[in-house]
Enzyme design. Sequence first.
Site, mmCIF file in Angstrom:
data_model
loop_
_atom_site.group_PDB
_atom_site.id
_atom_site.type_symbol
_atom_site.label_atom_id
_atom_site.label_comp_id
_atom_site.label_asym_id
_atom_site.label_seq_id
_atom_site.Cartn_x
_atom_site.Cartn_y
_atom_site.Cartn_z
ATOM 1 N N GLU A 246 -3.254 12.570 -8.663
ATOM 2 C CA GLU A 246 -4.401 13.098 -7.483
ATOM 3 C C GLU A 246 -4.417 14.483 -7.211
ATOM 4 O OE1 GLU A 246 -2.731 11.550 -3.894
ATOM 5 O OE2 GLU A 246 -4.814 10.811 -3.310
ATOM 6 N N LYS B 91 3.423 7.584 14.639
ATOM 7 C CA LYS B 91 4.210 8.927 14.416
ATOM 8 C C LYS B 91 3.144 9.630 13.293
ATOM 9 C CE LYS B 91 6.101 9.962 10.959
ATOM 10 N NZ LYS B 91 5.496 11.551 10.756
ATOM 11 N N CYS C 141 -8.112 10.915 0.045
ATOM 12 C CA CYS C 141 -7.622 9.926 -0.863
ATOM 13 C C CYS C 141 -8.911 9.371 -1.728
ATOM 14 C CB CYS C 141 -7.101 8.795 -0.164
ATOM 15 S SG CYS C 141 -8.053 8.265 1.227
ATOM 16 N N GLU D 57 -2.447 2.092 3.048
ATOM 17 C CA GLU D 57 -3.502 2.854 2.453
ATOM 18 C C GLU D 57 -2.996 4.064 1.757
ATOM 19 O OE1 GLU D 57 -6.434 2.007 2.890
ATOM 20 O OE2 GLU D 57 -6.393 0.560 4.503
HETATM 21 P P1 NAD Z 1 3.160 11.480 2.761
HETATM 22 O O1 NAD Z 1 3.123 10.291 2.211
HETATM 23 O O2 NAD Z 1 3.727 12.710 2.298
HETATM 24 O O3 NAD Z 1 3.246 11.605 4.420
HETATM 25 C C1 NAD Z 1 2.248 10.567 5.007
HETATM 26 C C2 NAD Z 1 3.365 10.295 6.460
HETATM 27 O O4 NAD Z 1 4.341 9.605 6.103
HETATM 28 C C3 NAD Z 1 3.396 11.602 7.157
HETATM 29 O O5 NAD Z 1 3.449 10.972 8.636
HETATM 30 C C4 NAD Z 1 4.892 11.654 6.996
HETATM 31 O O6 NAD Z 1 5.815 12.327 8.082
HETATM 32 C C5 NAD Z 1 5.428 10.349 6.734
HETATM 33 N N1 NAD Z 1 6.603 10.074 5.969
HETATM 34 C C6 NAD Z 1 6.952 10.884 4.889
HETATM 35 N N2 NAD Z 1 8.169 10.283 4.324
HETATM 36 C C7 NAD Z 1 8.605 9.394 5.009
HETATM 37 C C8 NAD Z 1 9.559 8.481 5.044
HETATM 38 N N3 NAD Z 1 10.553 8.666 3.973
HETATM 39 N N4 NAD Z 1 9.723 7.728 6.020
HETATM 40 C C9 NAD Z 1 8.917 7.536 7.001
HETATM 41 N N5 NAD Z 1 7.792 8.265 7.032
HETATM 42 C C10 NAD Z 1 7.489 9.186 6.204
HETATM 43 O O7 NAD Z 1 1.473 11.958 2.548
HETATM 44 P P2 NAD Z 1 0.531 13.238 3.198
HETATM 45 O O8 NAD Z 1 1.065 14.398 2.443
HETATM 46 O O9 NAD Z 1 0.917 13.505 4.443
HETATM 47 O O10 NAD Z 1 -0.878 12.753 2.955
HETATM 48 C C11 NAD Z 1 -1.446 12.898 1.796
HETATM 49 C C12 NAD Z 1 -1.538 11.379 0.738
HETATM 50 O O11 NAD Z 1 -1.908 10.422 1.845
HETATM 51 C C13 NAD Z 1 -2.461 11.513 -0.148
HETATM 52 O O12 NAD Z 1 -1.771 10.954 -1.355
HETATM 53 C C14 NAD Z 1 -3.709 10.534 0.173
HETATM 54 O O13 NAD Z 1 -4.304 9.947 -0.920
HETATM 55 C C15 NAD Z 1 -2.938 9.730 1.041
HETATM 56 N N6 NAD Z 1 -4.024 9.279 1.843
HETATM 57 C C16 NAD Z 1 -4.443 7.873 1.869
HETATM 58 C C17 NAD Z 1 -5.790 7.558 2.671
HETATM 59 C C18 NAD Z 1 -6.276 6.096 2.396
HETATM 60 O O14 NAD Z 1 -6.609 5.441 3.355
HETATM 61 N N7 NAD Z 1 -5.792 5.358 1.425
HETATM 62 C C19 NAD Z 1 -6.187 8.226 3.626
HETATM 63 C C20 NAD Z 1 -5.772 9.590 3.748
HETATM 64 C C21 NAD Z 1 -4.637 9.823 2.859
#
Ligand code: NAD
Length: 494
Positions: free
Chosen positions: A398, A191, A301, A267
């Site tokens: 962040e 997803k 991240c 992650e």
């Molecule tokens: P997000 O948590 O808002 O969304 C990430 C994913 O989760 C998306 O696909 C979203 O649709 C899904 N999602 C959101 N709410 C959900 C729920 N309740 N149930 C199931 N799925 C849900 O994050 P974002 O804004 O897309 O990405 C940015 C974040 O990701 C930052 O905090 C960044 O640091 C982190 N990130 C971490 C890594 C790593 O490897 N540590 C890599 C890239 C990004």
Amino acid sequence: MQSCGMRITADQERAVVSSVRNELLVGGQWREAATGTEFSVVDPATGQLLCNVADAGPDDARAALDAADTAQPGWAAHPPRERGEILRRAYEAIVRRTEELSLLMTLEMGKPLAESRAEIAYAAEFFRWFAGEAVRIEGRYSVSPDGKGRMLVLRQPVGPCLLITPWNFPMAMGTRKIGAAVAAGCTMVAKPAEQTPLSMLALARVLEEAGLPPGVLNVITTSSPAETVGPLLEDPRLRKLSFTGSTEVGRALMAQAAHQLLKVSMELGGNAPFIVFEDADLDAAVDGAVLAKMRNIGEACTAANRFHVAAGLAGRFADRLAGRLGAMVMGRGTEEGVEVGPLIDEEARAKVAGLVDDAIARGAKAVVGGRPGDGPGYFYAPTVLEDVSVEALALREEIFGPVAPVTAFESEEDAIAAANDTSYGLVAYVFTKDLRRAFGAIEALETGMVGLNQGMVSNPAAPFGGVKLSGFGREGGREGIDEYLHTKYVAMNL
Ligand code: NAD
């Protein structure tokens, strides 16, 4: 498709977007969402509609898990060499199609084309890496300590997985999970983030064409992720959740994953310190800082979130960094020479602006930048802040944008204490030529990764991941496949 250095036309943009199948992939069939609805994908550089994609609901998610579950036994039994060959062919196809996949990514995510090309190379490399790992899933045989029995240990695929990816690296966060799952013999439901579903849909086509059997990878795009994937997390057929995204959502998903005691990889977010000791090579530190801060417009991240610089160097470092960031060309990522694209949406830009305003209200000075961009799109000017108070939110949260807060430290101990003064623990960057100091810092830093005299750590051959609120589990490296395998022990009475 034209290659780098040539101008992209509106026709090429339309062609690349319309080449994507904007449906769900379930059991090898491309189909509409059960409700027949769609949601829109927007270009963050213009705020304009790119296209609509199928908007899955819980019934579609269940159908995707049905397909993954049906395909699981056959896929687990598929020869490892052939699983690897599929990944290898997909790697080659991605590399061959770098230009169109880069343009697609730039259109939906905003990063400059040069950065999209770099991500495509990085993303493809996970498939090349895991193509090799597929044939190295090993167990062991040993004589029990009493000399009577024999012990056999084998590694088996965990079973159907749910892979949830973020918008900031729309292709690489997919291949990092899918590559490992395919190599291990797991089936999956992927997803992607609602802001950037197109790269994942294009990736699914690449894998189909590379020979991935129907049902092994199922893709659902949705504008209501919680409602759609919620039922999967309670379904006993799902065995694994791999999530990349924010700490807040990761925490909520872990609570849901507790129902079925899923094997979980998280992650999550970061708050990376970038430490420059007084003996560091200042040129190298500034180069590293530009990379660690500005890669992906600061929306990584692993982005350096705060710069801790030895007091004697801090002023010069901030000025040099401001010179480099201030000279970067901001604009639509498809345009020639652009180095800084837009942020993903207005909410992201408002958050960045709020953090800068807060730091300035607490006494910081903007050496360069400090304001949103003009015109349409969600731009924010590259910014360097100095004299940032320890109370400033920019040091705690962040930032996820092109803002570099610089603070000065007096002693090595203070630098390490400041670096560790966060609930996150993904990565830290250290610049020093002194070996003793370097190893002291490496051992004392509470992070899953350290960049020593370099501003980037990401490498498919290395275990990527964090500690503390940055999560657990590792992606890439020899460790990456372990997340998709479980261990079975056989006690043998001969
Ligand atoms: P997000 O948590 O808002 O969304 C990430 C994913 O989760 C998306 O696909 C979203 O649709 C899904 N999602 C959101 N709410 C959900 C729920 N309740 N149930 C199931 N799925 C849900 O994050 P974002 O804004 O897309 O990405 C940015 C974040 O990701 C930052 O905090 C960044 O640091 C982190 N990130 C971490 C890594 C790593 O490897 N540590 C890599 C890239 C990004």
